[in-house]
Design an enzyme around this catalytic site. Structure first.
Site, PDB file in Angstrom:
ATOM      1  N   PRO A   2       0.816  -1.387   0.036  1.00 50.08           N
ATOM      2  CA  PRO A   2       0.045  -0.077  -0.072  1.00 50.08           C
ATOM      3  C   PRO A   2       0.792   1.173   0.026  1.00 50.08           C
ATOM      4  O   PRO A   2       1.748   1.405   0.846  1.00 50.08           O
ATOM      5  CB  PRO A   2      -0.813  -0.142   1.417  1.00 50.08           C
ATOM      6  CG  PRO A   2      -0.744  -1.488   1.699  1.00 50.08           C
ATOM      7  CD  PRO A   2       0.519  -2.025   1.216  1.00 50.08           C
ATOM      8  N   GLU A   3       0.565   2.216  -0.882  1.00 49.17           N
ATOM      9  CA  GLU A   3       1.233   3.497  -0.940  1.00 49.17           C
ATOM     10  C   GLU A   3       0.478   4.536  -0.483  1.00 49.17           C
ATOM     11  O   GLU A   3      -0.789   4.259   0.207  1.00 49.17           O
ATOM     12  CB  GLU A   3       1.603   3.675  -2.616  1.00 49.17           C
ATOM     13  CG  GLU A   3       2.390   2.632  -3.071  1.00 49.17           C
ATOM     14  CD  GLU A   3       2.997   2.851  -4.453  1.00 49.17           C
ATOM     15  OE1 GLU A   3       3.106   3.936  -4.887  1.00 49.17           O
ATOM     16  OE2 GLU A   3       3.287   1.854  -5.265  1.00 49.17           O
ATOM     17  N   ARG A 112       1.706 -11.721   5.190  1.00 46.84           N
ATOM     18  CA  ARG A 112       3.076 -11.825   5.271  1.00 46.84           C
ATOM     19  C   ARG A 112       3.660 -11.368   6.767  1.00 46.84           C
ATOM     20  O   ARG A 112       4.802 -11.925   6.710  1.00 46.84           O
ATOM     21  CB  ARG A 112       3.985 -10.862   4.185  1.00 46.84           C
ATOM     22  CG  ARG A 112       3.689 -11.228   2.658  1.00 46.84           C
ATOM     23  CD  ARG A 112       4.532 -10.843   1.843  1.00 46.84           C
ATOM     24  NE  ARG A 112       4.196 -11.016   0.306  1.00 46.84           N
ATOM     25  CZ  ARG A 112       4.974 -10.642  -0.450  1.00 46.84           C
ATOM     26  NH1 ARG A 112       6.200 -10.213  -0.162  1.00 46.84           N
ATOM     27  NH2 ARG A 112       4.513 -11.087  -1.732  1.00 46.84           N
TER      28      ARG A 112
END
Length: 284
Positions: A2-3, A112
């Site tokens: 996510p940016e 993750r």
């Protein structure tokens, strides 16, 4: 990962759904997500009874402002928040659960397990090391062209690598770096200090424009990103080069190429984004 646009959309969703709620309990199922010096038990202990007043953002960091603490969260590669009823079964990859006083839960999921939570006293949130190092937000009010020009003039690193540097401009990641360079017609491999004044101006404007449009579109869903309401972003349908290897450039029709720049997969148009290296006497 996510940016800035995706994190900003998550922030807005959290403020719509959990603002003014009180944390009544906390479950931590993956202790490594809690940043030292806090243990998972201490993290839980100090948060019980804290009200969530608002959620702010700096770069890619979410900052939950509580009564006595600022809880700083980084989603890393695939972290996401969901707000659920307390009796709903936990989904796979749920690692932190904040029980709220309205019979709901704020749940953090992360395939993750790279996401992290840090706690700092509310009056010292600006002293949090990683946030102190961040560059300006990519907005006209804070991202100043003269400062940007000065930064670029001092490094021979590839321009793609430079605009990924969070100390140069906060929140820009791989997707929006590629899109900004395409919009500005600049080759991602070009050394930053070889951009002329006009190129620097175009890139500065492109970064602000691309990030702004992505926020308006709810971000980009490339792999697993969803906002707080479980909705996908829409900016991915507007991407020009990212993820478009071998597809026709929307400007000239030349096939988009994918290369590595600074170990990052990079998409660009070899015709629209030409760079002739005078030292090597060849086209990159």
């Amino acid at each position: 990962m996510p940016e800035l646009p995706e994190v900003e959309v998550v922030r807005r969703g959290l403020n719509q759904t959990i603002s003014k709620t009180v944390i009544t309990d906390v479950d931590v199922f993956w202790n490594r997500m809690i940043t030292p010096p806090f243990s998972s038990e201490k993290f839980k202990e100090v948060l019980i009874g804290e009200q969530i007043h608002t959620v702010e953002r700096r770069g890619k960091y979410l900052i939950f402002l509580l009564d006595h603490w600022a809880m700083i969260s980084h989603l890393r590669m695939e972290g996401k928040f969901e707000v659920s009823k307390a009796d709903e079964p936990l989904k796979k990859h749920t690692h932190v659960v904040f029980h709220l006083n309205d019979n709901r839960q704020l749940r953090y999921l992360d395939v993750r397990k790279f996401g992290r939570f840090a706690l700092v006293p509310i009056d010292k949130q600006d002293e949090y090391g990683p946030i102190q190092k961040l560059g300006p937000e990519p907005t006209p009010e804070t991202f100043k062209i003269l400062d940007f020009q000065n930064r670029l003039s001092k490094t021979s690193r590839a321009i793609k690598t430079v605009i990924l540097d969070q100390q140069v401009v906060a929140g820009v990641g791989n997707i929006y770096a590629d899109e900004s360079l395409f919009e500005a017609k600049i080759n991602p491999q070009k050394p930053a200090n070889k951009l002329n004044e006009e190129e620097t101006k175009h890139l500065h404007e492109a970064i602000i424009d691309v990030i702004g449009r992505a926020v308006q579109a709810g971000g980009s869903t490339i792999r697993s990103y969803k906002n707080t309401f479980g909705e996908e972003g829409h900016f991915q349908v507007l991407l020009n080069v990212y993820g478009k290897k071998n597809e026709a450039c929307p400007r000239c029709g030349t096939p988009i190429e994918k290369i590595k720049v600074g170990q990052r997969g990079t998409h660009f148009c070899p015709n629209c984004q030409i760079y002739i290296d005078d030292d090597k006497k060849g086209a990159l």
